[in-house]
Design a protein around this motif. Structure first.
Motif, PDB file in Angstrom:
ATOM      1  N   VAL A  37       0.858  -1.178   0.000  1.00  0.00           N
ATOM      2  CA  VAL A  37       0.000   0.000   0.000  1.00  0.00           C
ATOM      3  C   VAL A  37       0.894   1.227   0.000  1.00  0.00           C
ATOM      4  N   GLU A  38       0.556   2.184  -0.849  1.00  0.00           N
ATOM      5  CA  GLU A  38       1.276   3.447  -0.920  1.00  0.00           C
ATOM      6  C   GLU A  38       0.298   4.580  -0.675  1.00  0.00           C
ATOM      7  N   GLU A  39       0.725   5.571   0.072  1.00  0.00           N
ATOM      8  CA  GLU A  39      -0.098   6.758   0.272  1.00  0.00           C
ATOM      9  C   GLU A  39       0.272   7.770  -0.800  1.00  0.00           C
ATOM     10  N   ILE A  40      -0.722   8.303  -1.485  1.00  0.00           N
ATOM     11  CA  ILE A  40      -0.457   9.302  -2.513  1.00  0.00           C
ATOM     12  C   ILE A  40      -1.252  10.565  -2.202  1.00  0.00           C
ATOM     13  N   TYR A  41      -0.754  11.685  -2.716  1.00  0.00           N
ATOM     14  CA  TYR A  41      -1.380  12.969  -2.424  1.00  0.00           C
ATOM     15  C   TYR A  41      -1.968  13.635  -3.660  1.00  0.00           C
ATOM     16  N   ASP A  42      -1.757  13.035  -4.815  1.00  0.00           N
ATOM     17  CA  ASP A  42      -2.389  13.551  -6.023  1.00  0.00           C
ATOM     18  C   ASP A  42      -2.638  12.385  -6.975  1.00  0.00           C
ATOM     19  N   LEU A  43      -3.523  12.603  -7.906  1.00  0.00           N
ATOM     20  CA  LEU A  43      -3.905  11.552  -8.846  1.00  0.00           C
ATOM     21  C   LEU A  43      -3.372  11.837 -10.242  1.00  0.00           C
ATOM     22  N   SER A  44      -2.249  12.508 -10.303  1.00  0.00           N
ATOM     23  CA  SER A  44      -1.689  12.842 -11.611  1.00  0.00           C
ATOM     24  C   SER A  44      -1.214  11.575 -12.317  1.00  0.00           C
ATOM     25  N   GLU A  45      -1.192  11.649 -13.617  1.00  0.00           N
ATOM     26  CA  GLU A  45      -0.736  10.523 -14.429  1.00  0.00           C
ATOM     27  C   GLU A  45       0.706  10.155 -14.074  1.00  0.00           C
ATOM     28  N   GLN A  46       1.515  11.162 -13.812  1.00  0.00           N
ATOM     29  CA  GLN A  46       2.923  10.929 -13.449  1.00  0.00           C
ATOM     30  C   GLN A  46       3.018  10.125 -12.152  1.00  0.00           C
ATOM     31  N   THR A  47       2.233  10.501 -11.154  1.00  0.00           N
ATOM     32  CA  THR A  47       2.255   9.780  -9.872  1.00  0.00           C
ATOM     33  C   THR A  47       1.807   8.336 -10.055  1.00  0.00           C
ATOM     34  N   LEU A  48       0.689   8.135 -10.724  1.00  0.00           N
ATOM     35  CA  LEU A  48       0.175   6.781 -10.921  1.00  0.00           C
ATOM     36  C   LEU A  48       1.125   5.939 -11.764  1.00  0.00           C
ATOM     37  N   ASN A  49       1.743   6.521 -12.785  1.00  0.00           N
ATOM     38  CA  ASN A  49       2.704   5.786 -13.608  1.00  0.00           C
ATOM     39  C   ASN A  49       3.929   5.360 -12.807  1.00  0.00           C
ATOM     40  N   SER A  50       4.342   6.179 -11.842  1.00  0.00           N
ATOM     41  CA  SER A  50       5.517   5.846 -11.038  1.00  0.00           C
ATOM     42  C   SER A  50       5.263   4.668 -10.103  1.00  0.00           C
ATOM     43  N   LEU A  51       4.003   4.320  -9.897  1.00  0.00           N
ATOM     44  CA  LEU A  51       3.647   3.245  -8.970  1.00  0.00           C
ATOM     45  C   LEU A  51       3.162   1.978  -9.663  1.00  0.00           C
ATOM     46  N   LYS A  52       3.160   1.951 -10.979  1.00  0.00           N
ATOM     47  CA  LYS A  52       2.600   0.804 -11.711  1.00  0.00           C
ATOM     48  C   LYS A  52       3.198  -0.504 -11.266  1.00  0.00           C
ATOM     49  N   PRO A  53       2.413  -1.560 -11.194  1.00  0.00           N
ATOM     50  CA  PRO A  53       0.983  -1.600 -11.462  1.00  0.00           C
ATOM     51  C   PRO A  53       0.185  -1.106 -10.255  1.00  0.00           C
ATOM     52  N   VAL A  54      -0.871  -0.371 -10.505  1.00  0.00           N
ATOM     53  CA  VAL A  54      -1.791   0.085  -9.469  1.00  0.00           C
ATOM     54  C   VAL A  54      -3.029  -0.797  -9.569  1.00  0.00           C
ATOM     55  N   HIS A  55      -3.311  -1.533  -8.500  1.00  0.00           N
ATOM     56  CA  HIS A  55      -4.459  -2.450  -8.497  1.00  0.00           C
ATOM     57  C   HIS A  55      -5.747  -1.775  -8.053  1.00  0.00           C
ATOM     58  N   GLY A  56      -5.637  -0.672  -7.345  1.00  0.00           N
ATOM     59  CA  GLY A  56      -6.830   0.016  -6.882  1.00  0.00           C
ATOM     60  C   GLY A  56      -6.486   1.245  -6.085  1.00  0.00           C
ATOM     61  N   LEU A  57      -7.466   2.096  -5.921  1.00  0.00           N
ATOM     62  CA  LEU A  57      -7.345   3.298  -5.106  1.00  0.00           C
ATOM     63  C   LEU A  57      -8.429   3.254  -4.036  1.00  0.00           C
ATOM     64  N   ILE A  58      -8.053   3.644  -2.830  1.00  0.00           N
ATOM     65  CA  ILE A  58      -9.001   3.702  -1.725  1.00  0.00           C
ATOM     66  C   ILE A  58      -9.041   5.150  -1.253  1.00  0.00           C
ATOM     67  N   PHE A  59     -10.223   5.737  -1.310  1.00  0.00           N
ATOM     68  CA  PHE A  59     -10.412   7.109  -0.871  1.00  0.00           C
ATOM     69  C   PHE A  59     -11.038   7.087   0.510  1.00  0.00           C
ATOM     70  N   LEU A  60     -10.435   7.807   1.443  1.00  0.00           N
ATOM     71  CA  LEU A  60     -10.929   7.819   2.815  1.00  0.00           C
ATOM     72  C   LEU A  60     -11.709   9.094   3.077  1.00  0.00           C
ATOM     73  N   PHE A  61     -12.998   8.947   3.229  1.00  0.00           N
ATOM     74  CA  PHE A  61     -13.858  10.064   3.599  1.00  0.00           C
ATOM     75  C   PHE A  61     -15.146   9.503   4.172  1.00  0.00           C
ATOM     76  N   LYS A  62     -15.814  10.324   4.934  1.00  0.00           N
ATOM     77  CA  LYS A  62     -17.082   9.887   5.520  1.00  0.00           C
ATOM     78  C   LYS A  62     -18.201  10.161   4.523  1.00  0.00           C
ATOM     79  N   TRP A  63     -18.990   9.132   4.230  1.00  0.00           N
ATOM     80  CA  TRP A  63     -20.114   9.259   3.320  1.00  0.00           C
ATOM     81  C   TRP A  63     -21.372   9.480   4.141  1.00  0.00           C
ATOM     82  N   VAL A  64     -22.102  10.504   3.781  1.00  0.00           N
ATOM     83  CA  VAL A  64     -23.361  10.803   4.439  1.00  0.00           C
ATOM     84  C   VAL A  64     -24.459  10.697   3.395  1.00  0.00           C
ATOM     85  N   LYS A  65     -25.449   9.883   3.669  1.00  0.00           N
ATOM     86  CA  LYS A  65     -26.536   9.679   2.722  1.00  0.00           C
ATOM     87  C   LYS A  65     -27.320  10.967   2.569  1.00  0.00           C
TER      88      LYS A  65
END
Length: 168
Positions: A37-65
């Motif tokens: 697992v890697e923590e990232i601070y932006d979703l730029s193509e450069q960032t994601l390419n540097s981590l390949k292969p990326v199997h998934g992204l998990i966004f942490l936030f509270k969902w309110v219906k």
């Protein structure tokens, strides 16, 4: 350290630290090999390419219906996608990680997640799959091995009220 009276501690999922190192070790202890697992601070193509292969992204936030929302919710899951509804508290990150791993092509899941995936896929009902994950002793034990110590605990007095807190 004493367990809270009346709490079903053997069935509880503890709060764990939201940390990439903790999550990577959790994955390894479950038996999955070759991922981290890697923590990232932006979703730029450069960032994601540097981590390949990326199997998934998990966004942490509270969902309110939003009651006024007209968004259509998907029930029953999408065909071919492993999805489990979270039905136990404090397991959100672990469950998100499991969902990413179960949907990742080419990941060696190990015996525990392979067994769960084989069984749960036949259920095809997200809430039941969530129950399978929530009741799995191995997953819960590994998850809980990363619990943070609580510095104080509220002890009820003999009358059932809260007496106060004391260091553990």
């Amino acid at each position: 350290i004493i367990p809270r009276k009346g709490a079903a501690m053997s069935q509880a999922w503890c709060t764990i630290e939201s940390d990439p190192g903790v999550f990577t070790e959790l994955i390894q202890r479950i038996g999955v090999k070759g991922v981290q697992v890697e923590e990232i601070y932006d979703l730029s193509e450069q960032t994601l390419n540097s981590l390949k292969p990326v199997h998934g992204l998990i966004f942490l936030f509270k969902w309110v219906k939003d009651e006024a929302s007209d968004r259509k919710l998907l029930h029953g899951g999408a065909p071919g996608v492993f999805f489990a509804k979270q039905v136990v508290q404090n397991a959100c990150a672990t469950q998100a990680i499991i969902s990413v791993l179960m949907n990742a092509a080419g990941v060696e899941l190990g015996p525990e997640l392979s067994r769960i995936k084989d069984f749960a896929t036949a259920l095809n009902e997200p809430e039941m799959i969530g129950q399978v994950i929530g009741q799995d002793k191995v997953l819960r034990t590994v998850h809980n091995s990363f619990s943070r110590p609580e510095p104080f605990m509220i002890e009820p007095d003999e009358k059932g009220g809260e007496e106060g807190s004391r260091p553990v």
